[in-house]
Design a protein around this motif. Structure first.
Motif, PDB file in Angstrom:
ATOM      1  N   ARG A  49       3.200  -1.256   3.626  1.00  0.00           N
ATOM      2  CA  ARG A  49       3.619  -2.616   3.281  1.00  0.00           C
ATOM      3  C   ARG A  49       4.894  -2.594   2.442  1.00  0.00           C
ATOM      4  O   ARG A  49       5.785  -3.416   2.625  1.00  0.00           O
ATOM      5  N   ASP A  50       4.996  -1.644   1.518  1.00  0.00           N
ATOM      6  CA  ASP A  50       6.223  -1.496   0.722  1.00  0.00           C
ATOM      7  C   ASP A  50       7.424  -1.257   1.623  1.00  0.00           C
ATOM      8  O   ASP A  50       8.479  -1.874   1.444  1.00  0.00           O
ATOM      9  N   ALA A  51       7.260  -0.362   2.595  1.00  0.00           N
ATOM     10  CA  ALA A  51       8.362  -0.042   3.512  1.00  0.00           C
ATOM     11  C   ALA A  51       8.739  -1.262   4.342  1.00  0.00           C
ATOM     12  O   ALA A  51       9.924  -1.569   4.517  1.00  0.00           O
ATOM     13  N   GLU A 148      11.687 -15.459  -1.048  1.00  0.00           N
ATOM     14  CA  GLU A 148      11.092 -15.775  -2.336  1.00  0.00           C
ATOM     15  C   GLU A 148       9.590 -15.468  -2.325  1.00  0.00           C
ATOM     16  O   GLU A 148       9.064 -14.875  -3.268  1.00  0.00           O
ATOM     17  N   ASP A 149       8.912 -15.843  -1.237  1.00  0.00           N
ATOM     18  CA  ASP A 149       7.480 -15.541  -1.125  1.00  0.00           C
ATOM     19  C   ASP A 149       7.233 -14.033  -1.139  1.00  0.00           C
ATOM     20  O   ASP A 149       6.339 -13.548  -1.835  1.00  0.00           O
ATOM     21  N   ALA A 150       8.014 -13.296  -0.367  1.00  0.00           N
ATOM     22  CA  ALA A 150       7.823 -11.844  -0.288  1.00  0.00           C
ATOM     23  C   ALA A 150       8.105 -11.173  -1.627  1.00  0.00           C
ATOM     24  O   ALA A 150       7.341 -10.310  -2.071  1.00  0.00           O
ATOM     25  N   PHE A 151       9.190 -11.560  -2.273  1.00  0.00           N
ATOM     26  CA  PHE A 151       9.532 -10.954  -3.561  1.00  0.00           C
ATOM     27  C   PHE A 151       8.490 -11.322  -4.618  1.00  0.00           C
ATOM     28  O   PHE A 151       8.150 -10.499  -5.462  1.00  0.00           O
ATOM     29  N   ASP A 152       7.986 -12.552  -4.555  1.00  0.00           N
ATOM     30  CA  ASP A 152       6.946 -12.978  -5.496  1.00  0.00           C
ATOM     31  C   ASP A 152       5.688 -12.119  -5.317  1.00  0.00           C
ATOM     32  O   ASP A 152       5.118 -11.622  -6.295  1.00  0.00           O
ATOM     33  N   ASP A 153       5.274 -11.935  -4.067  1.00  0.00           N
ATOM     34  CA  ASP A 153       4.094 -11.092  -3.800  1.00  0.00           C
ATOM     35  C   ASP A 153       4.322  -9.661  -4.254  1.00  0.00           C
ATOM     36  O   ASP A 153       3.466  -9.064  -4.918  1.00  0.00           O
ATOM     37  N   ARG A 155       6.406  -8.308  -6.363  1.00  0.00           N
ATOM     38  CA  ARG A 155       6.644  -8.010  -7.784  1.00  0.00           C
ATOM     39  C   ARG A 155       5.331  -7.738  -8.504  1.00  0.00           C
ATOM     40  O   ARG A 155       5.321  -7.171  -9.596  1.00  0.00           O
ATOM     41  N   GLU A 156       4.225  -8.125  -7.900  1.00  0.00           N
ATOM     42  CA  GLU A 156       2.910  -7.852  -8.478  1.00  0.00           C
ATOM     43  C   GLU A 156       2.082  -6.896  -7.634  1.00  0.00           C
ATOM     44  O   GLU A 156       1.257  -6.165  -8.162  1.00  0.00           O
ATOM     45  N   GLU A 157       2.282  -6.912  -6.308  1.00  0.00           N
ATOM     46  CA  GLU A 157       1.382  -6.199  -5.414  1.00  0.00           C
ATOM     47  C   GLU A 157       1.946  -4.939  -4.779  1.00  0.00           C
ATOM     48  O   GLU A 157       1.213  -4.239  -4.082  1.00  0.00           O
ATOM     49  N   ALA A 158       3.216  -4.651  -4.966  1.00  0.00           N
ATOM     50  CA  ALA A 158       3.773  -3.443  -4.356  1.00  0.00           C
ATOM     51  C   ALA A 158       3.051  -2.216  -4.901  1.00  0.00           C
ATOM     52  O   ALA A 158       2.705  -2.153  -6.078  1.00  0.00           O
ATOM     53  N   TYR A 159       2.831  -1.266  -4.039  1.00  0.00           N
ATOM     54  CA  TYR A 159       2.161  -0.034  -4.435  1.00  0.00           C
ATOM     55  C   TYR A 159       3.051   0.773  -5.380  1.00  0.00           C
ATOM     56  O   TYR A 159       2.601   1.298  -6.382  1.00  0.00           O
ATOM     57  N   ASP A 160       4.327   0.815  -5.049  1.00  0.00           N
ATOM     58  CA  ASP A 160       5.282   1.626  -5.801  1.00  0.00           C
ATOM     59  C   ASP A 160       5.862   0.824  -6.967  1.00  0.00           C
ATOM     60  O   ASP A 160       6.320  -0.306  -6.792  1.00  0.00           O
ATOM     61  N   ARG A 164       8.079  -2.638  -7.094  1.00  0.00           N
ATOM     62  CA  ARG A 164       7.636  -3.792  -7.896  1.00  0.00           C
ATOM     63  C   ARG A 164       8.755  -4.237  -8.836  1.00  0.00           C
ATOM     64  O   ARG A 164       9.035  -5.426  -8.972  1.00  0.00           O
ATOM     65  N   GLY A 165       9.402  -3.278  -9.485  1.00  0.00           N
ATOM     66  CA  GLY A 165      10.501  -3.589 -10.405  1.00  0.00           C
ATOM     67  C   GLY A 165      11.679  -4.232  -9.697  1.00  0.00           C
ATOM     68  O   GLY A 165      12.288  -5.182 -10.214  1.00  0.00           O
ATOM     69  N   PHE A 166      12.029  -3.736  -8.510  1.00  0.00           N
ATOM     70  CA  PHE A 166      13.111  -4.314  -7.713  1.00  0.00           C
ATOM     71  C   PHE A 166      12.794  -5.773  -7.377  1.00  0.00           C
ATOM     72  O   PHE A 166      13.622  -6.668  -7.563  1.00  0.00           O
ATOM     73  N   ALA A 167      11.577  -6.026  -6.896  1.00  0.00           N
ATOM     74  CA  ALA A 167      11.173  -7.386  -6.528  1.00  0.00           C
ATOM     75  C   ALA A 167      11.173  -8.304  -7.744  1.00  0.00           C
ATOM     76  O   ALA A 167      11.625  -9.452  -7.665  1.00  0.00           O
ATOM     77  N   ALA A 168      10.682  -7.800  -8.870  1.00  0.00           N
ATOM     78  CA  ALA A 168      10.624  -8.612 -10.094  1.00  0.00           C
ATOM     79  C   ALA A 168      12.029  -8.933 -10.603  1.00  0.00           C
ATOM     80  O   ALA A 168      12.280 -10.048 -11.076  1.00  0.00           O
ATOM     81  N   LYS A 169      12.940  -7.982 -10.483  1.00  0.00           N
ATOM     82  CA  LYS A 169      14.302  -8.186 -10.977  1.00  0.00           C
ATOM     83  C   LYS A 169      15.030  -9.282 -10.197  1.00  0.00           C
ATOM     84  O   LYS A 169      15.757 -10.094 -10.786  1.00  0.00           O
ATOM     85  N   TYR A 170      14.840  -9.318  -8.882  1.00  0.00           N
ATOM     86  CA  TYR A 170      15.618 -10.241  -8.057  1.00  0.00           C
ATOM     87  C   TYR A 170      14.867 -11.511  -7.665  1.00  0.00           C
ATOM     88  O   TYR A 170      15.475 -12.432  -7.122  1.00  0.00           O
ATOM     89  N   TYR A 171      13.584 -11.591  -7.971  1.00  0.00           N
ATOM     90  CA  TYR A 171      12.840 -12.814  -7.672  1.00  0.00           C
ATOM     91  C   TYR A 171      13.476 -14.045  -8.338  1.00  0.00           C
ATOM     92  O   TYR A 171      13.658 -15.067  -7.670  1.00  0.00           O
ATOM     93  N   PRO A 172      13.844 -14.002  -9.628  1.00  0.00           N
ATOM     94  CA  PRO A 172      14.448 -15.194 -10.247  1.00  0.00           C
ATOM     95  C   PRO A 172      15.764 -15.614  -9.584  1.00  0.00           C
ATOM     96  O   PRO A 172      16.060 -16.808  -9.495  1.00  0.00           O
TER      97      PRO A 172
END
Length: 192
Positions: A49-51, A148-153, A155-160, A164-172
């Motif tokens: 899923r991360d990939a 936005e939906d994918a990055f939101d998911d 940022r909390e659910e990524a295995y790696d 998770r940090g990448f998604a959290a950084k760019y979600y805003p």
């Protein structure tokens, strides 16, 4: 190996291994390469899923970039051109961050537009005048809603943790783009 994974692998293999380079789909090729690597390693479905998240984010980002370059040339509203310029700058940073994470994790991301993205881009290039502005904003709304939906998911659910940090950084950033796009939609919906 589950049947659905075999079917996806086979269809992706057929799409990616085309001898005609014009028909080769970079998104399918990236998915195929990741599936091949994942098949050789002891990888969990969460890592898969991360990939897939990185492949989809790269594909959407590339379409967004190409559409925004086109908007700089074809948009009729100054607000649309200004937004396109902003997106090019901010999505370049997202794209660079994505490349770094993908490289660190040995995940292959597409190097160009896939067939689906090419079709969307071709429809946009055919539009002119205010119709272009409307279609561009509609395309960006669709892409940003999905991202936005994918990055939101993720940022909390990524295995790696790095993903998770990448998604959290760019979600805003994506959330802010979406808010601005909704304002642009209001401006473009009444155009002739």
């Amino acid at each position: 190996m589950p049947f659905w994974f075999s079917a996806i692998t086979l269809s992706t293999t057929l799409a990616a291994c085309s001898s005609n380079s014009e028909q080769q789909d970079p998104v399918a090729a990236a998915r195929f390469e990741n599936e091949r690597r994942i098949g050789e390693a002891d990888v969990t479905s969460k890592q898969e899923r991360d990939a897939e998240f990185l492949v989809n984010a790269a594909a959407s980002g590339q379409l967004l970039t190409e559409a925004s370059r086109l908007a700089l040339q074809k948009a009729t509203l100054p607000a649309v051109r200004n937004f396109a310029a902003r997106l090019l700058k901010e999505h370049a940073a997202i794209g660079q961050g994505l490349q770094v994470v993908a490289q660190q994790k040995s995940i292959t991301v597409p190097s160009g537009l896939g067939h689906e993205q090419q079709d969307q881009y071709q429809k946009l290039t055919a539009a002119g005048g205010s119709a272009f502005d409307k279609q561009y904003v509609e395309l960006l709304l669709d892409l940003h809603n999905k991202q936005e939906d994918a990055f939101d998911d993720m940022r909390e659910e990524a295995y790696d943790g790095d993903i998770r940090g990448f998604a959290a950084k760019y979600y805003p950033v994506l959330s802010d783009h979406l808010s601005q796009l909704k304002q642009l939609e209001d401006q473009t919906e009444n155009l002739p």
